[in-house]
Design an enzyme around this catalytic site. Structure first.
Site, PDB file in Angstrom:
ATOM      1  CG  HIS A 169       9.495   2.668   8.787  1.00 56.16           C
ATOM      2  ND1 HIS A 169       9.239   1.422   8.274  1.00 56.16           N
ATOM      3  CD2 HIS A 169       9.584   3.501   7.709  1.00 56.16           C
ATOM      4  CE1 HIS A 169       9.164   1.483   6.957  1.00 56.16           C
ATOM      5  NE2 HIS A 169       9.379   2.733   6.590  1.00 56.16           N
TER       6      HIS A 169
ATOM      7  CE  LYS B 139      -4.447  -1.916   4.315  1.00 55.37           C
ATOM      8  NZ  LYS B 139      -5.410  -3.028   4.538  1.00 55.37           N
TER       9      LYS B 139
END
Length: 222
Positions: free
Chosen positions: A76, A141
């Site tokens: 990212h 999560k």
């Protein structure tokens, strides 16, 4: 594929978000019973788009089949820096799923090793920029920061939780794993995964609802 009977998804949250004196710092509480395969919403990634995403609601159990793309915080960072320089990304993220994954090495004959989700918060600093590139599904999560939630609402992106602590089970849903870019990052490289009946639950929808909060309500004591 996930079990055909009723099975349970446990999702963790920090102690600061819980109203109980006996909770451990990362206690896992039961907040959802995942539906059977027959009751789950089936998603074909080739047909998935913003319209489909905006119909999903927190608590929905889904089974994903098709192509999803793994990228963790290192990937990212590289991608957002490339965008800042005006460079083109290795793939077109329009209507794609990103899975926050750093797999273990595969055993002989297997496409991938353990493939459980990493904590999504590690990507929060980069997520609004990435969602602007067209991503319509995130799998990981843990809760997300307000800026991410606002970007989800704006871009029509849904946030899914994979089954934390069941990395070997998840790996059975992954039929192929291929590194596409940033191979120097090792397990954090950008990769394409071919999945079949990959089990998830919607924990953040395009209206800003948060299943981590909704799921706690029945267990709170006034």
């Amino acid at each position: 594929a996930p079990p055909t009977g009723r099975w349970t998804l446990w999702l963790p949250w920090k102690r600061s978000r819980m109203r109980t004196r006996r909770s451990s710092p990362w206690a896992c509480m039961l907040i959802a019973e995942v539906k059977t395969m027959a009751e789950s919403i089936r998603i074909n990634t080739e047909e998935y788009n913003e319209e489909f995403s905006r119909k999903l609601k927190v608590g929905d159990s889904v089974l994903i089949t098709g192509k999803i793309y793994s990228a963790r915080d290192a990937a990212h960072k590289v991608m957002t820096e490339a965008l800042a320089r005006g460079e083109k990304l290795p793939i077109d993220w329009t209507n794609k799923f990103v899975y926050y994954l750093g797999p273990t090495p595969a055993k002989p004959g297997d496409p991938i090793g353990s493939a459980g989700p990493t904590t999504s918060g590690r990507m929060d600093a980069y997520t609004p920029t990435m969602l602007d590139q067209g991503i319509k599904g995130m799998i990981g999560k843990g809760s997300r920061k307000p800026a991410v939630v606002e970007s989800m609402k704006k871009n029509g992106c849904t946030y899914f939780a994979a089954v934390g602590g069941a990395a070997a089970l998840i790996a059975k849903s992954i039929k192929k794993y291929e590194v596409l870019a940033y191979g120097e990052l090792g397990p954090e490289a950008l990769a394409e995964l071919t999945v079949e009946d990959f089990p998830c639950i919607v924990v953040g929808d395009t209206e800003g609802n948060n299943f981590y909060e909704e799921g706690q309500k029945p267990y709170r004591k006034i």
